[in-house]
Design a protein around this motif. Structure first.
Motif, short mmCIF file in Angstrom:
data_model
loop_
_atom_site.label_atom_id
_atom_site.label_comp_id
_atom_site.label_asym_id
_atom_site.label_seq_id
_atom_site.Cartn_x
_atom_site.Cartn_y
_atom_site.Cartn_z
N GLU A 153 0.77 -1.16 0.01
CA GLU A 153 0.02 0.21 -0.25
C GLU A 153 0.86 1.26 -0.23
OE1 GLU A 153 -2.39 2.64 -0.29
OE2 GLU A 153 -3.59 1.13 0.10
N ASP A 154 0.83 2.19 -1.02
CA ASP A 154 1.48 3.26 -1.08
C ASP A 154 1.18 4.53 -0.34
OD1 ASP A 154 -0.39 3.90 -3.16
OD2 ASP A 154 1.04 4.40 -4.66
N ASP A 155 0.05 4.46 0.10
CA ASP A 155 -0.50 5.55 0.95
C ASP A 155 -0.05 5.43 2.23
OD1 ASP A 155 -2.13 7.27 2.70
OD2 ASP A 155 -3.83 7.23 1.59
N ARG A 191 -1.26 2.91 5.36
CA ARG A 191 -0.62 1.67 5.72
C ARG A 191 -0.24 1.85 7.10
NH1 ARG A 191 3.51 2.79 2.73
NH2 ARG A 191 5.09 2.95 3.83
N TYR A 206 4.94 -3.05 2.66
CA TYR A 206 5.77 -2.29 1.64
C TYR A 206 5.11 -1.15 1.11
CZ TYR A 206 8.61 -6.53 2.36
OH TYR A 206 9.47 -7.56 2.86
N ASP A 207 5.89 -0.28 0.30
CA ASP A 207 4.98 0.80 -0.45
C ASP A 207 4.96 0.53 -1.92
OD1 ASP A 207 7.63 1.09 -1.38
OD2 ASP A 207 7.60 3.15 -0.34
N ASN A 208 5.43 -0.75 -2.27
CA ASN A 208 5.13 -1.15 -3.79
C ASN A 208 5.10 -2.67 -4.22
OD1 ASN A 208 7.97 -2.20 -4.66
ND2 ASN A 208 8.44 -0.53 -3.04
N MET A 237 -0.49 1.49 -7.52
CA MET A 237 0.62 1.92 -6.54
C MET A 237 1.78 2.45 -7.75
SD MET A 237 1.04 -0.91 -4.05
CE MET A 237 0.47 -2.53 -4.79
N LYS A 238 2.96 3.17 -7.46
CA LYS A 238 4.01 3.16 -8.15
C LYS A 238 4.34 2.14 -9.06
CE LYS A 238 6.00 5.27 -4.50
NZ LYS A 238 7.03 5.71 -3.86
#
Length: 210
Positions: free
Chosen positions: A9-11, A15, A32-34, A56-57
């Protein structure tokens, strides 16, 4: 035993809330953010569940589905998005998602959904199959295979000696690999950070030679 959850989750605020809330609900969360880093984690250790955002990015949550299914076929996968459409939901389910949730979602309901998906997935995997998955994952890395070989030869080795013979200067990285071997039941850690093969580890080493 706590359920192991892989979260992508990139928020950042969301997250952090998810990690805190789900940890309180008894989940062991790796976040993880990606999608790419989360997929790498799935290649290194067993997870019961995955919770992936769609947007996500880099790779999207839906694009990550086939990788997750290939690495861990019995993992329960939930896809989340703030931009839900019927087409996106159908696409996610076709590509292997077990559930599709629209943001914002109720945290208590999320926990219930995760546990339900896991319960529905559980009959597909026996304890022995899960154990074999962990062993297979542990042996997928050349560093971990080298550790098993050296421990079979030397019986017992200290952490620093193992680092030296395997040829790894990054102690943090090496400790991660040793932890995976311990978690998979192939290696045991004794007092003074002395490592040795378990009986399972010795059996696996013998099979590696065949």
């Amino acid at each position: 035993m706590n359920l192991k959850l892989l979260l992508a989750e990139d928020d950042v605020p969301l997250r952090e809330v998810l990690v805190e809330a789900l940890t309180l609900e008894g989940f062991e969360v790796a976040d993880y953010d990606n999608a790419e880093d989360a997929i790498d984690a799935a290649g290194d250790e067993h997870f019961d569940l995955a919770l992936f955002d769609v947007v996500m990015k880099g790779m999207t949550g839906i694009e990550a589905l086939s990788n997750l299914r290939r690495l861990q076929p019995n993992m329960g996968i939930i896809i989340t998005t703030a931009f839900a459409t019927v087409d996106v939901a159908v696409d996610a389910m076709k590509k292997g998602a077990d559930e599709f949730l629209t943001k914002p979602f109720n945290l208590a309901a999320l926990s219930t959904t995760l546990k339900r998906v896991h319960a529905e997935r559980s009959p597909l995997t026996t304890i022995e199959e899960r154990s074999n998955d962990q062993v297979f994952s542990a042996l997928a890395n050349p560093i971990r295979r080298a550790v098993i070989n050296h421990l079979r030869i030397h019986q017992k080795m200290k952490f620093m000696d193992l680092c030296r013979v395997v040829g790894i200067d990054d102690h943090t990285k090496f400790n991660f690999h040793l932890r995976q071997l311990v978690n998979s039941g192939l290696v045991e850690k004794g007092e003074g950070r002395i490592y040795s093969l378990t009986s399972r580890g010795k059996e696996v080493h013998s099979s590696m030679l065949k």
